[in-house]
Design a protein around this motif. Structure first.
Motif, PDB file in Angstrom:
ATOM      1  N   HIS A 153       0.853  -1.183   0.000  1.00 57.50           N
ATOM      2  CA  HIS A 153       0.000   0.000   0.000  1.00 57.50           C
ATOM      3  C   HIS A 153       0.895   1.241   0.000  1.00 57.50           C
ATOM      4  O   HIS A 153       1.585   1.531   0.976  1.00 57.50           O
ATOM      5  N   ALA A 154       0.855   1.963  -1.098  1.00 49.27           N
ATOM      6  CA  ALA A 154       1.802   3.058  -1.303  1.00 49.27           C
ATOM      7  C   ALA A 154       1.728   4.125  -0.214  1.00 49.27           C
ATOM      8  O   ALA A 154       2.759   4.614   0.262  1.00 49.27           O
ATOM      9  N   LEU A 155       0.522   4.478   0.188  1.00 49.42           N
ATOM     10  CA  LEU A 155       0.381   5.537   1.174  1.00 49.42           C
ATOM     11  C   LEU A 155       0.932   5.105   2.534  1.00 49.42           C
ATOM     12  O   LEU A 155       1.660   5.847   3.198  1.00 49.42           O
ATOM     13  N   LEU A 190       3.952   6.785   4.521  1.00 50.93           N
ATOM     14  CA  LEU A 190       3.766   7.414   5.828  1.00 50.93           C
ATOM     15  C   LEU A 190       4.767   6.868   6.840  1.00 50.93           C
ATOM     16  O   LEU A 190       5.393   7.607   7.595  1.00 50.93           O
ATOM     17  N   GLN A 231       2.817  19.716   1.715  1.00 56.93           N
ATOM     18  CA  GLN A 231       1.908  18.588   1.918  1.00 56.93           C
ATOM     19  C   GLN A 231       2.674  17.289   2.094  1.00 56.93           C
ATOM     20  O   GLN A 231       2.096  16.237   2.335  1.00 56.93           O
ATOM     21  N   SER A 232       3.953  17.357   1.945  1.00 53.09           N
ATOM     22  CA  SER A 232       4.808  16.175   2.115  1.00 53.09           C
ATOM     23  C   SER A 232       4.396  15.020   1.214  1.00 53.09           C
ATOM     24  O   SER A 232       4.577  13.867   1.558  1.00 53.09           O
ATOM     25  N   LEU A 233       3.818  15.390   0.103  1.00 49.53           N
ATOM     26  CA  LEU A 233       3.390  14.319  -0.808  1.00 49.53           C
ATOM     27  C   LEU A 233       4.575  13.826  -1.626  1.00 49.53           C
ATOM     28  O   LEU A 233       4.669  12.663  -1.964  1.00 49.53           O
ATOM     29  N   PRO A 244      -1.850  20.054   5.694  1.00 50.71           N
ATOM     30  CA  PRO A 244      -2.102  18.653   6.076  1.00 50.71           C
ATOM     31  C   PRO A 244      -1.178  17.700   5.329  1.00 50.71           C
ATOM     32  O   PRO A 244      -0.852  17.917   4.171  1.00 50.71           O
ATOM     33  N   HIS A 245      -0.762  16.688   5.992  1.00 48.21           N
ATOM     34  CA  HIS A 245       0.139  15.689   5.422  1.00 48.21           C
ATOM     35  C   HIS A 245      -0.660  14.769   4.505  1.00 48.21           C
ATOM     36  O   HIS A 245      -1.504  13.989   4.953  1.00 48.21           O
ATOM     37  N   ALA A 246      -0.382  14.864   3.226  1.00 47.84           N
ATOM     38  CA  ALA A 246      -1.222  14.185   2.231  1.00 47.84           C
ATOM     39  C   ALA A 246      -1.278  12.669   2.433  1.00 47.84           C
ATOM     40  O   ALA A 246      -2.346  12.058   2.311  1.00 47.84           O
ATOM     41  N   LEU A 247      -0.163  12.076   2.745  1.00 48.69           N
ATOM     42  CA  LEU A 247      -0.136  10.621   2.881  1.00 48.69           C
ATOM     43  C   LEU A 247      -0.935  10.163   4.102  1.00 48.69           C
ATOM     44  O   LEU A 247      -1.730   9.224   4.029  1.00 48.69           O
ATOM     45  N   ALA A 248      -0.722  10.862   5.200  1.00 50.12           N
ATOM     46  CA  ALA A 248      -1.415  10.474   6.428  1.00 50.12           C
ATOM     47  C   ALA A 248      -2.923  10.628   6.243  1.00 50.12           C
ATOM     48  O   ALA A 248      -3.712   9.753   6.607  1.00 50.12           O
ATOM     49  N   LEU A 286      -4.144   7.812   4.078  1.00 48.48           N
ATOM     50  CA  LEU A 286      -4.160   6.506   4.734  1.00 48.48           C
ATOM     51  C   LEU A 286      -5.355   6.387   5.661  1.00 48.48           C
ATOM     52  O   LEU A 286      -6.061   5.377   5.685  1.00 48.48           O
ATOM     53  N   SER A 317      -6.984   9.005  -1.300  1.00 53.52           N
ATOM     54  CA  SER A 317      -5.683   9.661  -1.473  1.00 53.52           C
ATOM     55  C   SER A 317      -5.784  11.030  -2.110  1.00 53.52           C
ATOM     56  O   SER A 317      -4.870  11.823  -2.054  1.00 53.52           O
ATOM     57  N   ILE A 347      -5.600  11.425  -5.105  1.00 52.00           N
ATOM     58  CA  ILE A 347      -4.697  11.359  -6.246  1.00 52.00           C
ATOM     59  C   ILE A 347      -5.412  10.589  -7.341  1.00 52.00           C
ATOM     60  O   ILE A 347      -6.036   9.561  -7.064  1.00 52.00           O
ATOM     61  N   SER A 349      -3.041   1.063  -4.388  1.00 49.66           N
ATOM     62  CA  SER A 349      -3.981   1.943  -3.681  1.00 49.66           C
ATOM     63  C   SER A 349      -3.481   3.378  -3.593  1.00 49.66           C
ATOM     64  O   SER A 349      -3.768   4.084  -2.642  1.00 49.66           O
ATOM     65  N   LEU A 350      -2.706   3.759  -4.557  1.00 50.31           N
ATOM     66  CA  LEU A 350      -2.189   5.123  -4.542  1.00 50.31           C
ATOM     67  C   LEU A 350      -3.239   6.088  -5.077  1.00 50.31           C
ATOM     68  O   LEU A 350      -3.327   7.222  -4.645  1.00 50.31           O
TER      69      LEU A 350
END
Lengths: 357, 357
Positions: A50-52, A56, A116-118, B49-53, B56, B61, B63, B117-118
């Motif tokens: 799972h990429a996300l 994280l 956004q730390s993406l 906001p932290h996009a990955l968190a 998840l 996402s 995306i 799941s990205l």
DNA sequence: CTGAAAGCGCTAACAC
DNA sequence: GTGTTAGCGCTTTCAG
């Protein structure tokens, strides 16, 4: 029906969750046997990490951004190839490429996106000689590299077309065909003074090469249109009747030049040779005869840019790569031996008929 | 020095972590006062906001992927505009767009990417009449929509150029100028038989329109090159000397036609009118005279595709959107009133000089 | 060489 | 209205 998780894989393989992770990433030695069991379980379940979640936990998203300016007219096949080459390279290295189209001055927006730390890093396209995005990115501290380069290149990796070498190769080729009066047709003067790198560098290259080859460097700025090309061509030939070859850095204008030549009764390449700089095959093959061109290795440039960035991401203290890639000469039908300028038709129009209302 | 988290914002605003989340997403009513405090804390910290968190936790996402085939020759400004329009639309709606360049048959690869799941959904570009990617995506169960459409459209949203309408508009315009013998110049026959949608649909459209207008539908396939265009033009005029206008769906060939006409001593638009279908301004303005063209609203198509997809993602049971967008007629210099065919030059070459070795 | 468990930063129940 | 807390699926210490 939802995607299998690492835990399911672990259960199926009778190992701990963490062992699956280690096996997957090679972060820690795993015995051949368990690795095999795990691998089997993974394929049976059709498992994909799972990429996300991975991003994280590891603080590395494996996503990079491609920053490119909002479309000016004049973006075409070449730029698409950049993008595609970059995306393919990223994919091949296990990364994803996100597109961030953005006004070159919308620096606030860029900062927001980065926060956004993406993405792990940014690849900047269409770098201007004086580019505020560069300073911002450095300030933010995001890893990045560039396709193109600012005027003063310091400690950032980049790839760019080697405009000087490209121009030199074009001129050398024409000189080899016997041409001695070679003119350079640039973009509009506005682009030049605005610091549009390709225009500036190709012009500098031409002057350098021409001079060092003992030729008189003849140059013209020209609007990016066929009409302007035709006009500037007439003007050029009037001022320099001995010119037998053109090196052009302006596709629409080049098309106009060909029309202008034909209208004069000149044949290409018999009466005039043309080499079009930084032209894709697609464009070069639209004319009759097709254009001899210096073709950029666009996909390759995109690819290199991405590789450079990812290497920097994965190997913190890697040596800086700054690479120039010349265009490749593709000889088609618009170039030939130098004619004797005196034998060329002199009338302004070679057409045999007058327009009828 | 690392990015501020939601917890830090919460502390600074003297509220619970979750309240910040609710305020941010509007998922739950928050009093005006606290909302303000939170907003203030956020801007002071420069919080994003932290996009990955976020992805998840929410299983969304934000995306989406843009799926487009590996570059065939013939991709240019139009396709770049699709991509840019899509990326801009995504950005405007708070989404990111990742690029998935992929062989049209590399269906396994597609599946792998989806399983990561990205992405929340996929936008498919350059859809073929018979496209295996469509079936796979449906099977996997990922939300998706298309730019273009397969032969049999069922329950998937799409946007596409309205080729029939575009062709009709072009013909109607020419008829309005008095033309009665209008020919259609298509891509190569291979593209047609391979089910290349634009080629097939434009051809169908032309036949329909011509017939219903009481004209004889004259069509030619033609390789995508200037040379082929010139040859086919000669052939066409030989077979149908009365043709006064051309509707073309093949840019390189169109350039060749113009050369061929000029070689014959024909002037455009005095002796022949040309409308180029699905041509960008960039290309249309490369000729002299510039081409009257039906210009696709490419950026708009990309934008619509993304909007359609995202609406589907955010509002589960939304009605299906299937939208056709005609190209816009941009009149330039290649069209004019129908001439009397009999008054046009007949010799095969209007040039006054023979090539000299 | 392998396991157990503590987060990564956020959302969304579930409480009050 | 607001707070508390259990995850989301994974990486990575820390133990063994």
């Amino acid at each position: 029906m939802s995607a299998p998780t690492m835990l399911e894989v672990a259960k199926k393989a009778n190992v701990a969750l963490s062992t699956v992770s280690y096996a997957l990433n090679g972060t820690r030695p795993v015995s051949e046997e368990t690795r095999l069991r795990i691998w089997q379980a993974m394929t049976e379940l059709g498992y994909q990490p799972h990429a996300l979640a991975r991003g994280l936990a590891s603080k590395r998203s494996r996503i990079i951004a491609l920053l490119f300016p909002a479309l000016p007219r004049g973006f075409g096949a070449t730029e698409l190839e950049f993008v595609t080459g970059a995306a393919e390279a990223a994919q091949g290295m296990g990364y994803h490429l996100v597109l961030w189209p953005m006004e070159i001055h919308a620096v606030g927006e860029l900062q927001q996106l980065v926060r956004q730390s993406l993405v792990d890093g940014v690849l900047v396209m269409e770098v201007r000689l004086n580019d505020e995005r560069i300073e911002l990115l450095r300030q933010i501290g995001v890893p990045f590299s560039m396709i193109g380069r600012p005027a003063a290149v310091s400690d950032i990796g980049f790839v760019d077309i080697d405009f000087e070498q490209t121009t030199r190769d074009a001129v050398t080729y024409l000189v080899g065909l016997g041409h001695r009066q070679i003119a350079f047709l640039n973009h509009a003067e506005e682009a030049f003074t605005a610091g549009y790198g390709p225009s500036v560098r190709a012009a500098a290259g031409f002057n350098l090469v021409a001079t060092s080859a003992g030729l008189t460097p003849i140059s013209r700025f020209c609007g990016d249109s066929a009409m302007a090309g035709q006009d500037v061509f007439e003007d050029l030939i009037a001022a320099h009747p001995d010119v037998t070859a053109l090196v052009t850095m302006n596709e629409p204008a080049t098309f106009g030049v060909m029309q202008g030549a034909s209208r004069r009764g000149w044949r290409i390449p018999d009466d005039l040779s043309i080499v079009s700089l930084v032209s894709s095959a697609r464009v070069a093959e639209m004319t009759l005869p097709p254009l001899t061109a210096m073709t950029p290795q666009s996909a390759q440039l995109g690819r290199l840019g991405v590789e450079m960035l990812i290497e920097q991401l994965e190997d913190g203290n890697r040596e800086l790569v700054q690479q120039l890639l010349p265009c490749r000469l593709v000889i088609r039908g618009s170039t030939g031996p130098s004619p004797d300028p005196a034998t060329r038709p002199h009338q302004k129009s070679g057409s045999s008929r007058v327009a009828t209302g």
